[in-house]
Scaffold this active site. Structure first.
Site, PDB file in Angstrom:
ATOM      1  N   GLY A  31       0.808  -1.213   0.000  1.00 44.58           N
ATOM      2  CA  GLY A  31       0.000   0.000   0.000  1.00 44.58           C
ATOM      3  C   GLY A  31       0.839   1.258   0.000  1.00 44.58           C
ATOM      4  O   GLY A  31       2.070   1.223  -0.053  1.00 44.58           O
ATOM      5  N   THR A  84      -9.383   0.139   3.573  1.00 44.86           N
ATOM      6  CA  THR A  84      -9.489   1.599   3.563  1.00 44.86           C
ATOM      7  C   THR A  84     -10.519   2.146   2.584  1.00 44.86           C
ATOM      8  O   THR A  84     -10.570   3.356   2.355  1.00 44.86           O
ATOM      9  CB  THR A  84      -8.117   2.226   3.240  1.00 44.86           C
ATOM     10  N   TYR A 147     -16.519   2.393   8.243  1.00 46.82           N
ATOM     11  CA  TYR A 147     -15.058   2.368   8.267  1.00 46.82           C
ATOM     12  C   TYR A 147     -14.530   2.792   9.644  1.00 46.82           C
ATOM     13  O   TYR A 147     -13.680   2.117  10.229  1.00 46.82           O
ATOM     14  CB  TYR A 147     -14.502   3.283   7.177  1.00 46.82           C
ATOM     15  N   LYS A 151     -12.372   0.575  12.412  1.00 45.41           N
ATOM     16  CA  LYS A 151     -11.051   1.006  12.865  1.00 45.41           C
ATOM     17  C   LYS A 151     -11.028   1.200  14.384  1.00 45.41           C
ATOM     18  O   LYS A 151     -10.026   0.897  15.045  1.00 45.41           O
ATOM     19  CB  LYS A 151     -10.629   2.294  12.152  1.00 45.41           C
TER      20      LYS A 151
END
Length: 308
Positions: A31, A84, A147, A151
């Protein structure tokens, strides 16, 4: 951070004059952050870099994670692997939870069992309705989307594991290469000759090359790195419109940038209106010099011009 993709194991082994090195295993090595960590590690003769992407290590496979840590025996693990895709997470929350939370516990448990310090990357999306001031690690969380929820669950997994190390929240990452806001603005400016950019979301653009070097600094401290939850951010803050305007200025392009409201560009996931993280405490702990987001952008632009 990293959206799931394929990458073979790569290793950059460097030794200093005495032959002493610190081996750092990085998940999500394909990434934006993982790739930059490797590039930065290559200039450090005291770092052995062990990069593992999804094909090399499925972080959702608990047994595979334990085997990787046991086999490579790193001195430190930087866990940069993450789901992500913010908008897609609204319809894929179980998958996002697997990668962003359950996998974190796998890595943290493996590191704890092996006595290996760990750095885990998190995000400004764990916050929701917050005061309009630089946010502290101790400020209450309250994610407004899938998201952010996943997280935050990952943060809780890290903290509950008892692993030695640091949880570092970051926001608005960009780099000289890859898919990110800076390169998107440059592409759109070339295509359309004018830009419309949201001006009611506030944050601090974070240069991945500066962040990567900072994370390596922390990793080299091993068990003596600052423990607990921290924020990494440059000095100052702006809006997406302000960031885009500064990108055009640094590039030397005479491109009009029109400020618009969030409602002009509706998305499946709600974005935090205030994502200004206070990086001062971590900077002081590590002894890093102050760096404004504008100065960091100038550094990244110079890197881009140099082809890196």
């Amino acid at each position: 951070m990293w959206a799931p993709k394929t990458l073979e194991v790569s290793a950059q082994v460097c030794k200093d004059m005495s032959g002493s090195t610190t081996s750092i295993l990085v998940t999500g090595a394909g990434g934006q952050l993982g790739s930059r960590l490797q590039a930065c590690a290559e200039s450090r003769p005291n770092v052995t870099f062990i990069g593992m992407g999804q094909e090399a290590l499925n972080v959702c496979d608990r047994a595979a994670v334990f085997e990787a840590v046991a086999t490579h025996r790193p001195d430190v693990v930087i866990h940069a692997a993450a789901y992500t895709a913010v908008d897609r997470a609204e319809s894929e929350e179980p998958l996002a939870l697997d990668v962003n939370a359950i996998a974190v516990r796998h890595v943290a448990d493996a590191c704890s069992e092996a006595g290996v310090p760990m750095i885990h990357l998190s995000t400004d999306y764990v916050f929701g309705d917050v005061p309009r001031r630089p946010l502290q690690p101790t400020d209450p969380t309250g994610p407004v989307g899938a998201y952010g929820r996943t997280k935050l669950a990952g943060e809780q997994a890290f903290l509950e594991s008892g692993v030695n190390g640091a949880l570092v929240r970051v926001a608005w990452l960009y780099d000289a290469e890859g898919h990110n806001f800076m390169n998107t603005m440059l592409r759109l400016a070339q295509t359309h000759g004018a830009l419309k950019v949201v001006d009611d979301q506030h944050g601090c653009p974070t240069a991945v090359p500066v962040l990567a070097d900072a994370l390596l600094d922390m990793a080299l401290r091993g068990a003596d790195m600052p423990q607990g939850v921290w924020h990494f951010a440059h000095e100052g803050h702006t809006t997406w419109h302000g960031f885009a305007t500064e990108i055009m200025r640094v590039a030397g392009w005479d491109v009009p940038v029109e400020p618009v409201g969030t409602e002009v560009f509706p998305t499946p996931a709600e974005r935090p209106a205030w994502s200004v993280l206070d990086g001062g405490p971590l900077r002081e702990q590590m002894g890093w010099p102050k760096c404004t987001w504008e100065d960091a952008l100038a550094q990244v632009w110079a890197l881009k011009q140099a082809g890196g």
